[in-house]
Design a protein around this motif. Structure first.
Motif, PDB file in Angstrom:
ATOM      1  N   UNK A  29       0.829  -1.209   0.000  1.00 51.96           N
ATOM      2  CA  UNK A  29       0.000   0.000   0.000  1.00 51.96           C
ATOM      3  C   UNK A  29       0.858   1.251   0.000  1.00 51.96           C
ATOM      4  N   UNK A  30       0.201   2.394   0.191  1.00 53.99           N
ATOM      5  CA  UNK A  30       0.945   3.645   0.218  1.00 53.99           C
ATOM      6  C   UNK A  30       0.534   4.526   1.398  1.00 53.99           C
ATOM      7  N   UNK A  31      -0.103   3.937   2.388  1.00 49.17           N
ATOM      8  CA  UNK A  31      -0.613   4.690   3.524  1.00 49.17           C
ATOM      9  C   UNK A  31       0.476   5.374   4.345  1.00 49.17           C
ATOM     10  N   UNK A  32       1.708   4.862   4.361  1.00 47.80           N
ATOM     11  CA  UNK A  32       2.797   5.543   5.063  1.00 47.80           C
ATOM     12  C   UNK A  32       3.574   6.460   4.127  1.00 47.80           C
ATOM     13  N   UNK A  33       3.801   6.022   2.916  1.00 49.34           N
ATOM     14  CA  UNK A  33       4.580   6.836   1.979  1.00 49.34           C
ATOM     15  C   UNK A  33       3.897   8.161   1.665  1.00 49.34           C
ATOM     16  N   UNK A  34       2.573   8.224   1.778  1.00 46.50           N
ATOM     17  CA  UNK A  34       1.858   9.462   1.513  1.00 46.50           C
ATOM     18  C   UNK A  34       1.974  10.471   2.662  1.00 46.50           C
ATOM     19  N   UNK A  35       2.497  10.028   3.797  1.00 48.05           N
ATOM     20  CA  UNK A  35       2.683  10.933   4.937  1.00 48.05           C
ATOM     21  C   UNK A  35       3.945  11.764   4.721  1.00 48.05           C
ATOM     22  N   UNK A  36       3.957  12.960   5.278  1.00 45.41           N
ATOM     23  CA  UNK A  36       5.131  13.817   5.173  1.00 45.41           C
ATOM     24  C   UNK A  36       6.343  13.226   5.870  1.00 45.41           C
ATOM     25  N   UNK A  37       6.107  12.529   6.980  1.00 45.27           N
ATOM     26  CA  UNK A  37       7.162  11.858   7.740  1.00 45.27           C
ATOM     27  C   UNK A  37       6.691  10.445   8.023  1.00 45.27           C
ATOM     28  N   UNK A  38       7.542   9.477   7.746  1.00 44.61           N
ATOM     29  CA  UNK A  38       7.161   8.089   8.000  1.00 44.61           C
ATOM     30  C   UNK A  38       7.222   7.803   9.501  1.00 44.61           C
ATOM     31  N   UNK A  39       6.279   6.999  10.014  1.00 46.64           N
ATOM     32  CA  UNK A  39       6.272   6.695  11.445  1.00 46.64           C
ATOM     33  C   UNK A  39       7.599   6.162  11.973  1.00 46.64           C
ATOM     34  N   UNK A  40       8.305   5.338  11.187  1.00 43.45           N
ATOM     35  CA  UNK A  40       9.559   4.821  11.742  1.00 43.45           C
ATOM     36  C   UNK A  40      10.625   5.900  11.813  1.00 43.45           C
ATOM     37  N   UNK A  41      10.499   6.977  11.070  1.00 43.53           N
ATOM     38  CA  UNK A  41      11.423   8.110  11.211  1.00 43.53           C
ATOM     39  C   UNK A  41      11.179   8.833  12.534  1.00 43.53           C
ATOM     40  N   UNK A  42       9.913   8.948  12.923  1.00 46.77           N
ATOM     41  CA  UNK A  42       9.583   9.542  14.221  1.00 46.77           C
ATOM     42  C   UNK A  42      10.107   8.641  15.334  1.00 46.77           C
ATOM     43  N   UNK A  43       9.873   7.331  15.203  1.00 50.35           N
ATOM     44  CA  UNK A  43      10.354   6.390  16.210  1.00 50.35           C
ATOM     45  C   UNK A  43      11.864   6.463  16.351  1.00 50.35           C
ATOM     46  N   UNK A  44      12.558   6.536  15.222  1.00 52.22           N
ATOM     47  CA  UNK A  44      14.019   6.615  15.256  1.00 52.22           C
ATOM     48  C   UNK A  44      14.476   7.886  15.965  1.00 52.22           C
ATOM     49  N   UNK A  45      13.708   8.973  15.828  1.00 53.45           N
ATOM     50  CA  UNK A  45      14.073  10.247  16.451  1.00 53.45           C
ATOM     51  C   UNK A  45      13.828  10.248  17.964  1.00 53.45           C
TER      52      UNK A  45
END
Length: 93
Positions: A29-45
């Motif tokens: 799907x594309x439900x994460x790629x359509x977000x400005x920031x991917x959830x795992x990028x937030x988690x990594x931060x």
């Protein structure tokens, strides 16, 4: 220090992604790629490095164990998380 086994010839997983970074892909799907920031990028931060590595490992385990039981994309998701884990372990961004 980077483990030499991660820097040798390409693995089948690397050949599958053909040099594309895990952040540039989404499986199923594309439900994460359509977000400005991917959830795992937030988690990594917000997580420590060790916590983030644990998150990635947990998802590798989850998707490999449920392959064929829930979603048709589980094997691909497992491989995607493995690719991200490898990138994190190698210090790639």
């Amino acid at each position: 220090m980077i483990d030499p086994k991660y820097t040798e010839r390409p693995t089948p997983m690397e050949m599958r992604f053909n040099g594309t970074r895990a952040d540039d892909l989404q499986i199923g799907g594309d439900h994460y790629k359509d977000m400005g920031v991917q959830p795992w990028s937030v988690m990594e931060a917000v997580l420590t490095r060790e916590e983030f590595i644990g998150f990635l490992k947990g998802n590798v385990i989850k998707y490999s164990m449920r392959q064929g039981k829930k979603g048709e994309f589980d094997a691909g998701k497992c491989t995607h998380y493995m690719q991200k884990l490898k990138e994190v372990l190698n210090g790639q961004r």
